[in-house]
Design an enzyme around this catalytic site. Structure first.
Site, mmCIF file in Angstrom:
data_model
loop_
_atom_site.group_PDB
_atom_site.id
_atom_site.type_symbol
_atom_site.label_atom_id
_atom_site.label_comp_id
_atom_site.label_asym_id
_atom_site.label_seq_id
_atom_site.Cartn_x
_atom_site.Cartn_y
_atom_site.Cartn_z
ATOM 1 N N ASN A 9 0.856 -1.188 0.000
ATOM 2 C CA ASN A 9 0.000 0.000 0.000
ATOM 3 C C ASN A 9 0.893 1.239 0.000
ATOM 4 O OD1 ASN A 9 -1.924 1.974 0.370
ATOM 5 N ND2 ASN A 9 -2.390 1.428 2.490
ATOM 6 N N TRP A 10 0.970 1.894 -1.146
ATOM 7 C CA TRP A 10 1.856 3.042 -1.274
ATOM 8 C C TRP A 10 1.291 4.303 -0.621
ATOM 9 C CZ3 TRP A 10 4.140 3.007 -6.943
ATOM 10 C CH2 TRP A 10 4.819 1.797 -7.142
ATOM 11 N N HIS A 94 -9.594 1.125 5.182
ATOM 12 C CA HIS A 94 -8.328 1.365 5.883
ATOM 13 C C HIS A 94 -8.557 2.359 7.018
ATOM 14 C CE1 HIS A 94 -4.161 2.515 6.645
ATOM 15 N NE2 HIS A 94 -3.804 1.420 6.005
ATOM 16 N N GLU A 163 -5.023 -4.623 10.801
ATOM 17 C CA GLU A 163 -4.028 -3.576 10.995
ATOM 18 C C GLU A 163 -4.322 -2.830 12.303
ATOM 19 O OE1 GLU A 163 -1.916 -2.089 7.180
ATOM 20 O OE2 GLU A 163 -3.843 -1.109 7.319
ATOM 21 N N GLY A 169 2.651 2.626 10.726
ATOM 22 C CA GLY A 169 3.574 3.729 10.526
ATOM 23 C C GLY A 169 4.344 4.151 11.754
ATOM 24 N N SER A 209 3.675 -1.785 10.321
ATOM 25 C CA SER A 209 5.140 -1.793 10.481
ATOM 26 C C SER A 209 5.767 -3.122 10.056
ATOM 27 C CB SER A 209 5.522 -1.437 11.921
ATOM 28 O OG SER A 209 5.077 -0.129 12.249
ATOM 29 N N GLY A 230 3.158 -1.253 4.250
ATOM 30 C CA GLY A 230 3.116 0.181 4.007
ATOM 31 C C GLY A 230 4.457 0.721 3.550
#
Length: 253
Positions: A9-10, A94, A163, A169, A209, A230
């Site tokens: 997932n950019w 998300h 998630e 992140g 992460s 990510g």
């Protein structure tokens, strides 16, 4: 064993030229990796050029969101029919969509139905906030999110991504055993919601992460079928390494 899925997932990263350069830098290496499903989810503007780059490739494309109407006066939105010509997968629900854009369980449910109607494969995200985790509410939150997302659906298979919001992140991934336990519970809820057959065939991914250093431990857990990656998916070397390690685990079974 269910096939391992690795999806990158950019998020809102890469310009058009940066996206094409990134794909070019990892395309050949990724195509050599067999046995797993490899998906990249770039921003909308890069889907078409990347689609042409990946023609006849084993690498699949996904979108990061969609709207639940096919067409109409919905300024700025992207419909399932538009995406169907560009990609196979779409991320829905998300936590960043829920937090920044107010997406509710009902909206997530509508988006899943619209994606399926168009022939897209949804990757449905669920996960608890830091305070919910600390208060022991993880299972309650996951059950609520899943039941809202899947309301009215009769499916033989659905891709779920767990998630935990406190791990996205932050560099602080859930431990492999924590993730395995939560995903085991998700599978149990799927059994209650869709039936045992669907629960056993549905791939459940972990996200939060994920990197090349922890992927093998994560995928070695009994309940985890892949990863939604990510930041590490924006580095060709890291994403290729993650996929390569996943293939080693897949090919052991």
């Amino acid at each position: 064993m269910r096939q391992i899925i690795i999806a990158g997932n950019w998020k809102m990263n890469t310009t058009l030229s940066e996206a094409c350069t990134l794909v070019q830098s990892m395309k050949c290496e990724l195509e050599r990796i067999e046995g797993i499903e490899k998906i990249i989810c770039p921003p909308f503007i890069s889907l078409y050029p990347i689609k042409t780059m990946l023609e006849n490739s084993s690498i699949k494309l996904g979108a990061q969101n969609l709207f639940y109407q096919e067409k109409g006066a919905y300024t700025g939105e992207i419909s399932p029919l538009m995406l169907k010509e560009l990609c196979q997968y779409v991320i829905i629900g998300h936590s960043e969509r829920r937090a920044y854009f107010g997406e509710t369980g009902q909206v997530v449910n509508q988006k899943i139905k619209a994606a399926l109607q168009a022939g897209l494969l949804p990757i449905v995200c669920v996960g608890e906030k830091p305070e919910e985790n600390e208060n022991g509410q993880t299972r309650q939150v996951l059950e609520t999110q899943l039941k809202e997302a899947l309301d009215g659906l009769n499916l033989s298979c659905i891709i779920i991504a767990y998630e935990p919001i406190w791990a996205i992140g932050t560099g602080k991934a859930a431990t492999a055993s924590e993730a395995n336990s939560a995903i085991g519970y998700i599978r149990r809820v799927l059994g209650d919601t869709l039936g045992n057959a669907a629960a056993q065939t549905s791939p459940i991914l972990y996200g939060g992460s994920v990197n090349e250093k922890n992927i093998t431990e994560i995928l070695s857990q009994t309940n985890i079928d892949g990863a939604l990656v990510g930041g590490a998916s924006l580095k060709a070397e890291s994403f290729v390494s993650i996929c390569r390690q996943a293939a080693v685990i897949q090919n052991k079974h």
